[in-house]
Each structure stands twice: as structure tokens, then as C-alpha cells.
Scaffold this active site. Structure first.
Site, PDB file in Angstrom:
ATOM      1  CG  ASP A 111      -1.796  -1.000   1.447  1.00 48.08           C
ATOM      2  OD1 ASP A 111      -1.806  -1.820  -0.098  1.00 48.08           O
ATOM      3  OD2 ASP A 111      -2.484  -1.435   2.297  1.00 48.08           O
ATOM      4  N   GLY A 112       1.544   1.370   0.637  1.00 46.11           N
ATOM      5  CA  GLY A 112       2.766   2.203   0.843  1.00 46.11           C
ATOM      6  C   GLY A 112       3.254   2.683  -0.915  1.00 46.11           C
ATOM      7  CG  ASN A 211      -4.014   5.625   4.110  1.00 44.78           C
ATOM      8  OD1 ASN A 211      -4.589   5.821   3.352  1.00 44.78           O
ATOM      9  ND2 ASN A 211      -3.272   5.406   4.636  1.00 44.78           N
ATOM     10  CG  ASP A 241      -1.559   9.041  23.623  1.00 47.55           C
ATOM     11  OD1 ASP A 241      -1.766   9.156  24.923  1.00 47.55           O
ATOM     12  OD2 ASP A 241      -1.930   8.023  23.068  1.00 47.55           O
TER      13      ASP A 241
END
Length: 374
Positions: A111-112, A211, A241
Site C-alpha cells: 500500500d505504501g 490516507n 494522544d
């Protein structure tokens, strides 16, 4: 050049176009193909050479690849590939603009590779054909074993397309923060083209994100404390966070791991997902595509925040900085292997094991009755 054509579109007022009618046809045959290969993976060397030979020798196309891919040691040692290698056009990310000369993108990896291909085009993106040669493969529906047949089908046209929306992100920082962290690595004194100095004495970083944009507390032990605005109005403060702002494509990535719902890529929306919020009632929300979100440090924040874009270009955000996010006008046309419904649900099942469990056995005839004999 690619053209998206709706098949059988009804033009009557009130009609909602069927997403399955999104098809790819070519107004003229593609001539220039960009091949993206996952680097530091020796298993992709042979598929890369096979694909390049096919595109150059059989399809007679101009093939573009990144310079560091061509300079790979293993590829340089292969004398049988030298004739093909000398015909490849090379470029460097951030310094050579190839956005106006590519007709089709072919990705080899996980996917990268598709995320990286998206980052190379800050405007209009050519159709992307992604082969599954990585670890996950949620965004890469094609199998390489039959790559010649699959590429020929795409070149013939009439392939199904998913228009994956992107986020247009603008980070505005003060002049005193002009440093390597903002500009990234410079080469020969050249600044990458996505950094702009404006008249107000600010430095602006503009990006297209496929994304998600992630704002987190970084190395600090304190809670992240940022303010979230929607179309100029303060909506809430995020204490925890951090926060994820994602596209529907990104909803199955970091956002899903943080507890968000998964949204089909054809749904026009932006998802806002808190990361470990310090509030039991802070749930993920979905807002309409096209609104503008802005994230800033809260005035009483004890520490700075950090932001990253599809996992890259991570940098620190301080008081006075702002991150503005909205839906981009330039989606990523991702070519489907079958169709946009089958491919997405197949990826959910195969990659994320969505709703996969052992099936319940049926009752036997003897135990089928709710009554027992006396």
C-alpha cells in the site's frame, strides 16, 4: 490521456449516479508510464525487470522510474538489463516535476507504493494500477502473475475506477521556524517545490494527502492539547494522544486501529478520530467533504505537537502555527481489478479478516424441536 466516462448516466434532476458507472477510457493510447517500485526489497527486482521489459520492448512505451531505483546496486550489475535501463527516464522526488507527462502509474509493492505515488502528484493524478507485492495489499488489487494480461486490459480501456479522495493540507508556520525540519533535506541549495514563503512573513507547506493527517504529542509525556475548528468555528479541544483526520481510504488504516468505522472510498466525507482521548464520550465523527478543518495548539497546551502526512514529513507544531485541512479537488483514480464493490469487500476480508469466524453448525433433526418428549 485518460477520460472518466459515466455509462448510462441519467441526467434527470435528482438522479444519483451509480458509482459503478465510473469507467476509464482513453481518448488516445497512453505513451508515458511511471513505474513505482518498493525499494529495499530484493524480491521485487525480477518483477520490476519483467514489467520494464514488457513496457519498453513489447508496448513501446516511455517508462519513468525514480533515479534511486535505477541506481540500485543489484540492477546495475545485471548486464542483461543494461539495454532497458539505458532507455528508462529518471527523476528525483521533490526536484523533478513529472506531473504533466505521465499517462499511467503502475505500482509494484504494498500500500505504501500507492501512497508514495500519490505524493508525487500535487495536482491531477493519472490512473493508478497497483500490483500486490507487499505485506498487506489493501490498496493493491492486482496479482502480478498475470500482469501482461491485466495491463493489456487496462490499455484497452473500460476499466472500473475508484476515485479516492485526498486531503488538501496547508501548514502555516512562523518565519522563526525556518529550519531543516520544515524544509526537509535540501539538495544543491534547492528548496522542494511544495514550500512557499508568503507576504505575511509566514512559511507555508502545502500537501495532498491520501490516507490521513496525524497530530500527536510526539516524545512529550504530557497529553496533547489542540483545538479543532470547523469552517472557522471552534468545535472542541482534543486532549489525549492526538487526533487523526482521514479520508475514506484512510479510514481502514490508522483510523480503524484507533476505533473508527470503515468508510467506502466513494463516500464523500472526512473522518475525525481521537487517539486515546482523555474522555469516555469523545467518539469518532464524520463530517461532509468540502468543509475546512483547522487544528492549532490550545493556548494552555503544556507542550508542542507533531504532525505527519501519510506517515511522512513529520514536523513539530508550535504556538502560532495552524494546520488547515479540506477535501482536495484532485482525487487518485485507482483502477479496480474487478469492480469497486467487490475489490473493497474482498480487501476487508482478505487483509483485515473483517467478519471472519467459524460458521455455526446447523441443528440436527433430533435437536431441532424446542419441545422434549416425556
Amino acid at each position: 490521456m485518460p477520460v472518466l466516462l459515466p455509462s448510462g448516466q441519467n441526467t434527470r434532476r435528482g438522479h444519483i449516479q451509480d458509482p459503478a458507472s465510473q469507467r476509464l477510457t482513453w481518448s488516445k493510447p497512453p505513451l508515458n508510464v511511471l513505474v513505482i517500485r518498493k525499494i529495499r526489497d530484493e524480491t521485487l527486482l525480477e518483477p520490476f525487470k519483467e514489467l520494464c521489459r514488457f513496457l519498453v520492448e513489447e508496448k513501446h512505451l516511455m517508462v519513468y522510474v525514480e533515479k534511486k531505483v535505477v541506481d540500485d546496486g543489484s540492477l546495475m550489475k545485471d548486464e542483461s538489463f543494461s539495454a532497458i535501463r539505458n532507455q528508462l527516464c529518471t527523476f528525483r522526488e521533490g526536484y523533478d516535476d513529472i506531473s504533466d507527462c505521465i499517462d499511467l502509474i503502475i505500482c509494484l509493492g504494498g500500500d505504501g507504493t500507492l501512497l508514495y505515488a500519490s505524493s508525487l502528484f500535487q495536482g491531477s493524478v493519472p490512473p493508478v494500477m497497483a500490483f500486490h507485492l507487499g505485506s498487506l495489499g489493501f490498496l493493491t488489487p492486482f496479482k502480478f502473475e498475470s500482469f501482461k494480461t491485466e495491463v493489456d486490459k487496462v490499455f484497452e480501456g473500460n476499466a472500473a475506477i475508484i476515485l479516492r479522495s485526498r486531503l488538501k493540507v496547508k501548514v502555516v508556520k512562523g518565519m522563526f521556524q525556518r529550519n531543516e525540519q520544515l524544509f526537509g533535506t535540501q539538495e544543491n541549495g534547492i528548496v522542494p517545490h511544495n514550500h512557499i514563503n508568503n507576504e505575511a512573513g509566514k512559511i507555508t507547506l502545502q500537501l495532498q494527502v491520501l490516507n490521513e493527517v496525524v497530530v500527536d504529542r510526539g516524545p512529550s509525556s504530557y497529553l496533547s492539547n489542540v483545538d479543532l475548528y470547523l469552517d472557522g468555528r471552534l468545535i472542541t479541544s482534543v486532549q489525549g494522544d492526538g487526533v487523526i483526520v482521514s479520508t475514506p481510504t484512510g479510514s481502514t488504516a490508522y483510523a480503524a486501529a484507533a476505533g473508527a468505522s470503515m468508510i467506502h472510498p466513494n463516500v464523500p466525507a472526512i473522518m475525525v478520530t481521537p487517539i486515546c482521548p482523555h474522555s469516555l464520550s469523545f467518539r469518532p465523527i464524520v463530517v461532509p467533504a468540502g468543509v475546512e478543518l483547522m487544528i492549532t495548539l490550545s493556548p494552555d497546551a503544556r507542550n508542542t505537537a507533531w504532525v505527519s502526512f501519510d506517515g511522512r514529513k513529520r514536523q513539530e507544531i508550535q504556538h502560532g502555527d495552524s494546520i488547515k485541512i479540506t477535501t482536495s479537488c484532485f482525487p487518485v483514480p485507482s483502477i479496480c481489478c474487478h469492480d469497486l464493490v467487490y475489490d473493497w469487500f474482498d480487501s476487508l476480508a482478505q487483509c483485515l479478516h473483517w467478519n471472519v469466524r467459524k460458521k455455526q453448525t446447523r441443528l440436527t433433526d433430533a435437536s431441532d424441536s424446542s419441545e422434549t418428549e416425556n
